[in-house]
Design an enzyme around this catalytic site. Structure first.
Site, PDB file in Angstrom:
ATOM      1  N   SER A 105     -12.436 -44.856  -0.139  1.00 17.82           N
ATOM      2  CA  SER A 105     -11.360 -45.843   0.013  1.00 17.82           C
ATOM      3  C   SER A 105     -11.269 -46.354   1.449  1.00 17.82           C
ATOM      4  O   SER A 105     -10.810 -47.458   1.700  1.00 17.82           O
ATOM      5  CB  SER A 105     -10.018 -45.215  -0.367  1.00 17.82           C
ATOM      6  OG  SER A 105      -9.662 -44.218   0.583  1.00 17.82           O
ATOM      7  N   GLY A 164     -14.471 -35.922  -3.128  1.00 20.96           N
ATOM      8  CA  GLY A 164     -15.590 -36.691  -3.672  1.00 20.96           C
ATOM      9  C   GLY A 164     -16.382 -37.440  -2.622  1.00 20.96           C
ATOM     10  O   GLY A 164     -17.555 -37.785  -2.842  1.00 20.96           O
ATOM     11  N   SER A 165     -15.786 -37.694  -1.467  1.00 22.91           N
ATOM     12  CA  SER A 165     -16.525 -38.296  -0.339  1.00 22.91           C
ATOM     13  C   SER A 165     -17.087 -37.199   0.551  1.00 22.91           C
ATOM     14  O   SER A 165     -18.186 -37.333   1.095  1.00 22.91           O
ATOM     15  CB  SER A 165     -15.601 -39.199   0.484  1.00 22.91           C
ATOM     16  OG  SER A 165     -15.009 -40.194  -0.319  1.00 22.91           O
ATOM     17  N   GLU A 187     -12.113 -32.240 -11.530  1.00 20.19           N
ATOM     18  CA  GLU A 187     -11.625 -33.618 -11.599  1.00 20.19           C
ATOM     19  C   GLU A 187     -11.916 -34.296 -12.934  1.00 20.19           C
ATOM     20  O   GLU A 187     -11.089 -35.044 -13.441  1.00 20.19           O
ATOM     21  CB  GLU A 187     -12.211 -34.455 -10.460  1.00 20.19           C
ATOM     22  CG  GLU A 187     -11.659 -34.066  -9.101  1.00 20.19           C
ATOM     23  CD  GLU A 187     -11.976 -35.107  -8.040  1.00 20.19           C
ATOM     24  OE1 GLU A 187     -11.380 -36.189  -8.037  1.00 20.19           O
ATOM     25  OE2 GLU A 187     -12.865 -34.835  -7.208  1.00 20.19           O
ATOM     26  N   THR A 225      -8.523 -42.215   3.647  1.00 26.39           N
ATOM     27  CA  THR A 225      -8.184 -40.794   3.491  1.00 26.39           C
ATOM     28  C   THR A 225      -7.544 -40.265   4.774  1.00 26.39           C
ATOM     29  O   THR A 225      -8.129 -40.359   5.859  1.00 26.39           O
ATOM     30  CB  THR A 225      -9.466 -39.989   3.160  1.00 26.39           C
ATOM     31  OG1 THR A 225     -10.100 -40.599   2.054  1.00 26.39           O
ATOM     32  CG2 THR A 225      -9.125 -38.538   2.834  1.00 26.39           C
ATOM     33  N   HIS A 261     -23.946  -9.716  -2.265  1.00 26.30           N
ATOM     34  CA  HIS A 261     -23.266  -8.762  -1.379  1.00 26.30           C
ATOM     35  C   HIS A 261     -21.790  -8.601  -1.741  1.00 26.30           C
ATOM     36  O   HIS A 261     -21.077  -7.881  -1.082  1.00 26.30           O
ATOM     37  CB  HIS A 261     -23.421  -9.202   0.076  1.00 26.30           C
ATOM     38  CG  HIS A 261     -24.846  -9.173   0.547  1.00 26.30           C
ATOM     39  ND1 HIS A 261     -25.374  -8.145   1.276  1.00 26.30           N
ATOM     40  CD2 HIS A 261     -25.875 -10.051   0.331  1.00 26.30           C
ATOM     41  CE1 HIS A 261     -26.648  -8.390   1.521  1.00 26.30           C
ATOM     42  NE2 HIS A 261     -26.986  -9.539   0.964  1.00 26.30           N
ATOM     43  N   LYS A 301      -1.010 -37.027  -2.401  1.00 29.00           N
ATOM     44  CA  LYS A 301      -1.225 -37.849  -1.198  1.00 29.00           C
ATOM     45  C   LYS A 301       0.026 -38.660  -0.860  1.00 29.00           C
ATOM     46  O   LYS A 301       0.419 -38.765   0.296  1.00 29.00           O
ATOM     47  CB  LYS A 301      -2.400 -38.812  -1.421  1.00 29.00           C
ATOM     48  CG  LYS A 301      -3.770 -38.157  -1.344  1.00 29.00           C
ATOM     49  CD  LYS A 301      -4.869 -39.196  -1.555  1.00 29.00           C
ATOM     50  CE  LYS A 301      -6.233 -38.541  -1.708  1.00 29.00           C
ATOM     51  NZ  LYS A 301      -7.273 -39.477  -2.157  1.00 29.00           N
ATOM     52  N   ARG A 356     -15.832 -40.118  -6.453  1.00 23.71           N
ATOM     53  CA  ARG A 356     -16.873 -39.127  -6.768  1.00 23.71           C
ATOM     54  C   ARG A 356     -18.030 -39.710  -7.568  1.00 23.71           C
ATOM     55  O   ARG A 356     -19.093 -39.108  -7.664  1.00 23.71           O
ATOM     56  CB  ARG A 356     -16.273 -37.936  -7.503  1.00 23.71           C
ATOM     57  CG  ARG A 356     -15.652 -38.280  -8.844  1.00 23.71           C
ATOM     58  CD  ARG A 356     -14.836 -37.097  -9.355  1.00 23.71           C
ATOM     59  NE  ARG A 356     -14.289 -37.338 -10.689  1.00 23.71           N
ATOM     60  CZ  ARG A 356     -13.216 -38.079 -10.927  1.00 23.71           C
ATOM     61  NH1 ARG A 356     -12.588 -38.681  -9.946  1.00 23.71           N
ATOM     62  NH2 ARG A 356     -12.780 -38.239 -12.155  1.00 23.71           N
ATOM     63  N   SER A 415     -15.334 -41.963   3.662  1.00 25.38           N
ATOM     64  CA  SER A 415     -14.169 -42.016   2.776  1.00 25.38           C
ATOM     65  C   SER A 415     -14.351 -43.244   1.899  1.00 25.38           C
ATOM     66  O   SER A 415     -14.409 -44.361   2.405  1.00 25.38           O
ATOM     67  CB  SER A 415     -12.888 -42.138   3.595  1.00 25.38           C
ATOM     68  OG  SER A 415     -11.837 -42.624   2.788  1.00 25.38           O
TER      69      SER A 415
END
Lengths: 308, 308
Positions: free
Chosen positions: A77, A36-37, A197, A80, A213, A302, A123, A75
């Site tokens: 937060s 989201g970042s 998400e 990250t 293609h 995470k 996000r 980021s």
């Protein structure tokens, strides 16, 4: 904050005028950011091509990073793992660094820090994180922002078209695939991630003309084709791309939900299309009865990765 | 030439030693190419990061293209509409240009021309088109090529593991999704396009760690999840990425077919993984009873676009 309020804050976010000085001697730009970042760097890369812009969505940085590089760590937060790692490599190699976050380790580590308001889902803070880039590199004018504000407001007030798309997906239980055109491929990817998400459904994106293609051969076949709900998003008035979409539909006998941008500037079209994707995926989450704010799997992953 | 013979020619292709001089003063590289030719630029971009490398899979070029730019046009036929267009823009803006093709307009238009043997499907000529880039920028040694030759030969002689993967996909009628790790994301995309063109099935690709910020949420849900056949491809011995794949499988309760590269150099691993994808998709085409060489929809689309 409720998820709907978060979505509705986008129009206010783009009015926030915060920018940074681009260091003299900048020859190339590397933007580190995930999920989201990270989408912010991918959108910027499509809108600004006066200098090579490289987006890094991993722990590492390219070998060319050096004293001519402006490294921008994004980021929400500020914590990250991948982005902190690449920021630290960039500093060691002599790059100038800018951090865009609501605090965290990025605030402490970057040479120049651009603070964005906290309290949102990463996000949902796309406007806060994107505008410093677009303003600092003169990609948008005040007029562009004013028009975009009005467009976003109209979408907030009436998003019945987006609810309809969500309903069609839900009624058919299909898997969304979003096709972008040049200039909007990052927006197609944004839709994909918002489907993941917000609505917790598998989704993929691809883009014209490249998909002609490869995907084209599969679309003409019938193998599992009816599992998919194809959406094309485009900027309108680009006759070459519109023609491609039409011919692709015809040759492959594929139905496609066409979402065409409103507005005139690329910024207005881009941010309007982003917002429509927000609403389609929000409505799909409601129809499915899932919580659009729940991202517990990502958080758990995470935690597990940093522990082991 | 039969399709299987085309596949088996890859090991000979990588032994062809043709290269060009990188012009002095080159500051950045832009590679134009689509589909089976475009994948060459995407692989090179991951393997060579000493200079910014930008891949263009459309008609246009980025604004920064100028006299410090080396523009490399790759088109097996030499007549791909998008690539010819971007080559012509690059020349107008003062870039040095190199063309890699088996002839066509690219041969006439590029400053320097690198001829590759004709008569193959473009996507089967990946070795011919890739090697001039890797040799000219010193990305591979002779030893790397020798080892890779032996690896490709072993895969040609015994590709039962790849046939098994194809069988599993065919028996379950699932949709392949290929997950790459950094260094091999272009290879994951190559598999996706080979599924499309050879086996005529819809397929998508994504990559770690970025997918942990979005796909992960959808994988934990059950929405249409059983429609998909997930394949992870990785270089082996990269403990961080392997751990990620394991934790992702565990948290999301998702089965994944793990394809791990053999070999030691990145070139050997990369080309070996490319070749395994060739075989998985070839075997799937056989199981489905479709002609892997048929790309009539792509051809029809090209004709329609150039006529209208």
């Amino acid at each position: 904050m409720k998820f709907l309020e978060e979505l509705q804050s986008l129009k206010e976010q783009i009015k926030r005028r915060v920018q940074f000085d681009v260091p003299e001697g900048t020859k190339n730009i590397v933007i580190g950011g995930m999920g989201g970042s990270g989408i912010v760097g991918k959108i910027f890369q499509e809108m600004y091509t006066k200098m090579p812009v490289y987006t890094s969505d991993s722990y590492d940085i390219p070998d060319f990073v050096g004293d001519g590089t402006l490294f921008i760590a994004i980021s929400y937060s500020g914590n990250t793992e991948e982005t902190i790692s690449s920021l630290s490599y960039a500093k060691k190699k002599g790059a100038k660094t800018i951090g865009i976050s609501s605090g965290g380790i990025i605030e402490k580590e970057a040479d120049v820090f651009v603070n964005v308001p906290g309290g949102l889902q990463p996000r949902s803070a796309i406007g806060y994180m994107l505008m410093p880039l677009l303003l600092s590199f003169n990609v948008v004018s005040e007029k562009d922002v004013d028009y975009a504000y009005s467009l976003l407001k109209r979408i907030d007030e009436n998003n019945i078209k987006d609810e309809d798309i969500a309903k069609k997906i839900w009624e058919t239980r299909r898997i969304p695939v979003i096709y972008g055109i040049p200039g909007y491929r990052s927006v197609a990817y944004r839709w994909k991630t918002q489907f993941n998400e917000n609505a917790k459904v598998i989704a993929y994106s691809n883009f014209f003309p490249e998909l002609n293609h490869n995907d084209t051969m599969a679309l003409r076949d019938t193998y599992r084709k009816n599992e998919f709900f194809f959406i094309s998003i485009s900027g309108g008035k680009d006759s070459r791309s519109e023609k491609r979409i039409d011919i692709t539909k015809e040759i492959t006998k594929t139905e496609m939900e066409e979402v065409v941008a409103e507005g005139s500037s690329q910024f207005e079209k881009m941010i309007g299309l982003v917002h429509r994707g927000d609403y389609v995926t929000y409505h799909l989450a409601k129809l499915r009865g899932v919580d659009p704010t729940d991202i517990s799997s990502i958080e758990e992953l995470k935690r597990r990765l940093s522990k082991e």
